[in-house]
Design an enzyme around this catalytic site. Structure first.
Site: not given
Length: 370
Positions: A349, A346, A170, A321, A100
């Site tokens: 991370c 949650c 972005y 995730r 990416q």
């Protein structure tokens, strides 16, 4: 066996299943964006876990700009050798890997004030409140060429394709957005003009990598606020991208940290879902274009994924995730173990020591030993 595990193609790239590790900023590269042993280990583990396609964390395309610390770089040829090692590691396990590429722009709080940050117009990013410099034509050309050269390096490094990051506020997303793009030249105003930067980037990439090299584009379904990019406009962008030869389109959103509170809310006539936040939007687009559509965000339940695959024309399912918590999740599902995923959504991370699951303590301890 589920059709999720049948062989498919994105352009001329053959994938062994329909599961993708979506682009994930690991925060584990060196200060100048080079690979580390931790990063090599993460990608090899994902490939061993039967992920069909791995998309790297976003890589910065010019040395002087990066939206976050610890992100991978692709701004000069010194990266090619170490990325050849990375792609070979992934290919040994019959997985594919795409890089990416991104210019972050004002979607950042990293080293603000110490560098020039480009933007379409002098409008603060809503979340960061960072203000950028409205770009000149020469600066636009510079960034277009940087995307193209980074793509050429990705091809030389053995990556199976590139993903243009045109989502999540972005730079390219901001050019597409009527809220952020207040320009009065050929890059502003009408949707055709606001698309111009993305189309120029794609055209220049094609000049260097050829027509057969897979190029994917990641888009925001809607900006989910009045005055922003609408889903109706995104549908038109997707049709244009399909017409010019883009190999796949990823439909995402920009609701980091707000997803749990936005589930069930409707925008532009469609609803953010508990499983697969944006799959209603992806479904609509998948019926309108002849290229594969990838849905990403909030996918944790294999039964729900199979239902989406059965009821829609969405072809690929991207997760992040859950794979931070269980890198072998896809392999587990393939083997028939449908126990609930360990990921609790949650979003803890993201840590200063790198991005990894802090709930799955076994996983955390494994990374600490690397």
């Amino acid at each position: 066996m589920s059709t999720l595990y049948t062989e498919t193609r994105i352009g001329n790239m053959t994938l062994k299943n329909r599961f993708i590790r979506s682009a994930t900023w690991e925060n584990m590269a060196t200060e100048d964006g080079h690979m580390t042993d931790k990063l090599y280990a993460i990608y090899e583990e994902l490939a061993q876990g039967e992920v069909g396609l791995i998309v790297t964390g976003y890589a910065n395309i010019v040395a002087e700009e990066k939206p976050n610390a610890g992100m991978m770089g692709m701004y000069d040829d010194t990266f090619i050798g170490e990325y050849q090692k990375l792609t070979e590691l992934v290919h040994q396990h019959d997985s594919k890997i795409v890089m990416q590429l991104a210019y972050g722009g004002t979607k950042t709080t990293h080293n603000v004030g110490e560098r020039v940050i480009y933007a379409p117009s002098a409008v603060c990013e809503k979340g960061t409140q960072t203000l950028g410099k409205a770009m000149t034509k020469d600066e636009i050309d510079y960034i277009v060429q940087a995307f193209a050269q980074a793509s050429r390096r990705a091809q030389d490094s053995g990556f199976d394709g590139v993903e243009i990051h045109a989502a999540h506020t972005y730079l390219i997303n901001q050019f597409l957005s009527p809220y952020y793009n207040r320009r009065e030249d050929q890059y502003g105003g009408s949707l055709d003009n606001r698309m111009r930067l993305l189309l120029e980037i794609y055209a220049e990439i094609r000049k260097l990598v050829g027509d057969e090299y897979p190029v994917l584009v990641k888009l925001t379904a809607s900006e989910f606020f009045d005055g922003g990019l609408t889903f109706a406009e995104t549908r038109l962008i997707c049709k244009k991208l399909a017409a010019i030869g883009v190999d796949a389109i990823i439909i995402s959103g920009n609701i980091h940290g707000k997803a749990n509170t936005m589930i069930g809310e409707s925008f532009d006539g469609y609803t953010i879902q508990q499983e697969g936040y944006f799959h209603e939007y992806g479904h609509v687009i998948s019926e309108e274009v002849d290229v594969p559509v990838i849905t990403v965000g909030g996918l944790t339940d294999i039964d729900a994924i199979e239902e989406i695959a059965h009821k829609t024309n969405i072809q690929y399912f991207a997760l992040s995730r859950p794979l931070l918590s269980e890198p072998s999740l896809i392999k587990r599902w393939k083997e028939g173990n449908r126990a609930p995923v360990e990921c609790e959504r949650c979003s803890k991370c993201r840590t200063r020591r790198g991005n990894f699951c802090v709930v799955n303590k076994d996983r955390k301890s494994q990374l600490a030993k690397l």
